[in-house]
Structure formats: structure tokens, C-alpha cells
Write a protein that holds these residues in place. Structure first.
Motif, PDB file in Angstrom:
ATOM      1  N   LEU A 105      44.152  13.458 -79.324  1.00 24.22           N
ATOM      2  CA  LEU A 105      44.508  14.336 -78.159  1.00 24.22           C
ATOM      3  C   LEU A 105      43.913  15.773 -78.028  1.00 24.22           C
ATOM      4  O   LEU A 105      43.504  16.099 -76.971  1.00 24.22           O
ATOM      5  N   LEU A 106      43.865  16.105 -79.096  1.00 22.63           N
ATOM      6  CA  LEU A 106      43.315  17.649 -79.144  1.00 22.63           C
ATOM      7  C   LEU A 106      41.774  17.642 -78.518  1.00 22.63           C
ATOM      8  O   LEU A 106      41.348  18.654 -77.958  1.00 22.63           O
ATOM      9  N   LEU A 107      41.059  16.439 -78.901  1.00 22.90           N
ATOM     10  CA  LEU A 107      39.636  16.464 -78.447  1.00 22.90           C
ATOM     11  C   LEU A 107      39.707  16.088 -77.013  1.00 22.90           C
ATOM     12  O   LEU A 107      38.760  16.554 -76.226  1.00 22.90           O
ATOM     13  N   ALA A 108      40.490  15.311 -76.613  1.00 19.59           N
ATOM     14  CA  ALA A 108      40.324  14.875 -75.110  1.00 19.59           C
ATOM     15  C   ALA A 108      40.946  16.094 -74.396  1.00 19.59           C
ATOM     16  O   ALA A 108      40.353  16.116 -73.052  1.00 19.59           O
ATOM     17  N   LEU A 109      41.853  16.835 -74.719  1.00 23.78           N
ATOM     18  CA  LEU A 109      42.337  17.826 -73.756  1.00 23.78           C
ATOM     19  C   LEU A 109      41.220  19.099 -73.046  1.00 23.78           C
ATOM     20  O   LEU A 109      41.229  18.939 -71.962  1.00 23.78           O
ATOM     21  N   PRO A 110      40.544  19.595 -73.880  1.00 23.73           N
ATOM     22  CA  PRO A 110      39.426  20.340 -73.645  1.00 23.73           C
ATOM     23  C   PRO A 110      38.412  19.552 -72.668  1.00 23.73           C
ATOM     24  O   PRO A 110      37.597  20.313 -71.582  1.00 23.73           O
ATOM     25  N   VAL A 111      38.016  18.605 -72.996  1.00 30.39           N
ATOM     26  CA  VAL A 111      36.956  17.713 -72.224  1.00 30.39           C
ATOM     27  C   VAL A 111      37.612  17.387 -70.734  1.00 30.39           C
ATOM     28  O   VAL A 111      36.838  17.615 -69.741  1.00 30.39           O
ATOM     29  N   ALA A 112      38.749  17.006 -70.717  1.00 32.17           N
ATOM     30  CA  ALA A 112      39.358  16.926 -69.491  1.00 32.17           C
ATOM     31  C   ALA A 112      39.639  17.931 -68.709  1.00 32.17           C
ATOM     32  O   ALA A 112      39.486  17.991 -67.403  1.00 32.17           O
ATOM     33  N   ASP A 113      40.028  18.974 -69.400  1.00 31.73           N
ATOM     34  CA  ASP A 113      40.308  20.272 -68.667  1.00 31.73           C
ATOM     35  C   ASP A 113      39.064  20.809 -68.238  1.00 31.73           C
ATOM     36  O   ASP A 113      39.183  21.350 -67.006  1.00 31.73           O
ATOM     37  N   LEU A 114      37.787  20.678 -68.726  1.00 41.04           N
ATOM     38  CA  LEU A 114      36.546  21.378 -68.072  1.00 41.04           C
ATOM     39  C   LEU A 114      36.384  20.541 -66.738  1.00 41.04           C
ATOM     40  O   LEU A 114      36.074  21.246 -65.654  1.00 41.04           O
ATOM     41  N   GLY A 115      36.449  19.183 -66.687  1.00 42.66           N
ATOM     42  CA  GLY A 115      36.298  18.288 -65.820  1.00 42.66           C
ATOM     43  C   GLY A 115      37.256  18.688 -64.572  1.00 42.66           C
ATOM     44  O   GLY A 115      36.718  18.974 -63.331  1.00 42.66           O
TER      45      GLY A 115
END
Length: 297
Positions: A105-115
Motif C-alpha cells: 500500500l505504501l508503494l501504491a499510494l505515491p504512484v496513484a497520488d501523482l497520477g
């Protein structure tokens, strides 16, 4: 409590969701946990309000319930469709599925947040996207629950911008569900009417004291603080704004050149597609806000 509210709310509910799935609970517990979070949000807004008047319905309560129900149903449908989407997308095998769920989840959060942040930023620059996004900006009071108020088409565009890179990497179903849940929790915090004090955490998280400025109704003054989760994106975009000496007034929010934006749910769904888009002179910037902008750190 004003200082502890935001971190305890975010880490408490997101941490509980991770723990439940780690313990083998079904994804069906996440909507239950979200309803509990909404209840806590509404209660705390009455205990420690930022603006008392924002706790009073302006004929928008039922509409916000419909918006939230439709958009959360779309989230559930999108998550349920992930196995089918995986059949179409190439299997890159890039996602670290062997990591603990919390780290995934910690990996997914910043990637999704940027998009999501980039789609949000574009929605203030491109007229067609703005028509859809204006539904969200039409609110004239901020409270946690109307963070979930968006035109469904715009929500789907933001979701696509945030999740497509992750899906291409092989995002698992349970991590996608946790990501959607975390976004809902963050939206409750971003639009909260709790008089929270976040101090230095404003440099990390885009919670209400940061995001309220994005909803200012005065022309392009609100074209700031676009990030969903992490404030770093606004520093990179050059759109970060902090006004520690300005306390928003009851009537600072909305769309200044469209003050009579439709309030009803059906009318809001139709408004982006109307040929006539009424405009009025921009709302006049209050003197106190003008001084705060000059004095900003």
C-alpha cells in the motif's frame, strides 16, 4: 485533540483496514469501516468545528449522499473488474506481491497520488475537464462528507490516471481495495470541517488546512494545493500555498464567476454538457485575504 485528529484518523482507519485484510477478513469489511469513518468525521466536526456555519445544511445534504453513494459504488465496481482487466493487460510481473500488505500500500499510494494530482491539475487548465471538475468546486461549505462529491465521469478519469500505471504493474485486488479505501479516508480529511492543527505535517500531507485554500472562489487564487495525499507534488508543480494568518470566512468557497451553480444532483450531472455556461464577474478578493497573500511565508 485538534492536533491529534488528522494523524489518528488517517493512521487509525487505514491501519485498521490493513490489519483486517492481513487477518483474513473479507473486502466486505471495508465499506463498514468507511461508514464508521464518516460517522466519526461528522461527530468531530460538531465537537471542534472550523466554521460553525459549515455544519449547517444548505440544501446539499441529500445531494451529497447520492454523490457519495454513486461514486463509492463505482469504486467497488472498478475493484471487482480488476481480474477482468488483468486478462487484457500484459502480465509484466513487476508488482512485488510477496511484500507485506502494508508495504504494498505504501508503494501504491505515491504512484496513484501523482497520477490523480496531474489529472486534477489538468482539470484546472483544460476547459472540457474543468466543466466536469466544477461540480466538485461548486460546494459553498466544506465538511468531510462532500469530499466524496464529484461528477462520476471526473472521478473515473482521476481513477484512471491514478491506477493505470499500477494495473500495468499487476496491482493485486486486495491492494487496490485498500488504495480506494485510503483515498476515501483522505478525502474525508481533506474536506473536513474539524479545526485541526497539523503543524509541520502540512509539508507531508495535504489535509484540510492545506486543501481548503484550493476551494477559494476568487478567480485563480484557488489554483493551488492540487495534491490528494502528499504536499510534495505541489512544491514540484510550484502550486503550494500556506496562509497561516488567514482564517477562511463562511462565504469564501465556491465558484466566484458561477455563484448560482446548480445544487441538485441531476442538474449537476447535466451542467457540464450544457452549451450555455453562465458566467458572472469574478468575486472580489477580500482585503484580509489580499494582505495574507502578500504576507505568505
Amino acid at each position: 485533540m485538534r492536533t491529534l485528529y488528522a494523524p489518528v484518523f488517517f493512521l487509525g482507519f487505514v491501519g485498521s483496514a490493513v490489519w483486517l485484510l492481513d487477518e483474513g477478513a473479507s473486502l466486505g469489511w471495508l465499506p463498514v469501516l468507511l461508514l464508521l469513518a464518516i460517522g466519526v468525521s461528522l461527530l468531530c466536526e460538531r465537537l471542534w468545528p472550523y466554521r460553525e456555519r459549515w455544519n449547517v445544511s444548505q440544501g446539499d445534504g441529500t445531494r451529497d449522499v447520492i454523490h457519495a453513494g454513486v461514486n463509492e459504488a463505482l469504486n467497488v465496481a472498478g475493484i471487482a473488474a480488476i481480474p477482468l482487466i488483468a486478462l487484457v493487460l500484459p502480465d509484466t510481473g513487476l508488482w512485488p506481491s510477496d511484500w507485506p500488505l502494508a508495504l504494498q500500500l505504501l508503494l501504491a499510494l505515491p504512484v496513484a497520488d501523482l497520477g490523480i494530482t496531474l489529472v486534477h491539475y489538468a482539470s484546472h487548465r483544460l476547459p472540457l475537464l474543468w466543466r466536469l471538475h466544477a461540480v466538485h468546486h461548486s460546494v459553498t461549505r466544506m465538511y468531510g462528507f462532500n469530499g466524496l462529491m464529484k461528477h462520476p465521469l471526473h472521478q473515473m478519469l482521476e481513477a484512471l490516471g491514478g491506477t493505470l500505471p499500477l494495473l500495468l504493474c499487476g496491482l493485486p485486488l486486495d491492494v487496490a481495495a485498500l488504495l480506494a479505501f485510503s483515498i476515501s479516508i483522505q478525502l474525508l480529511l481533506q474536506h473536513s470541517n474539524v479545526d485541526m492543527r497539523i503543524g509541520w505535517l502540512r509539508h507531508v500531507f495535504a489535509w484540510a488546512p492545506v486543501h481548503r485554500l484550493h476551494h477559494l472562489k476568487y478567480g485563480t487564487t484557488g489554483d493551488v494545493n492540487f495534491a490528494l495525499f502528499f504536499s510534495v507534488w505541489d512544491r514540484l508543480l510550484g502550486t503550494a500555498l500556506h496562509l497561516p494568518h488567514y482564517h477562511l470566512a463562511d462565504d469564501d468557497l465556491g465558484i466566484g464567476d458561477f455563484p448560482d451553480y446548480p445544487v441538485g444532483y441531476g442538474a449537476q450531472l447535466r451542467q457540464p454538457f450544457r452549451r450555455d455556461q453562465p458566467e458572472h464577474p469574478p468575486a472580489v478578493l477580500p482585503d484580509a485575504l489580499s494582505r495574507a497573500l502578500v504576507q505568505q511565508p
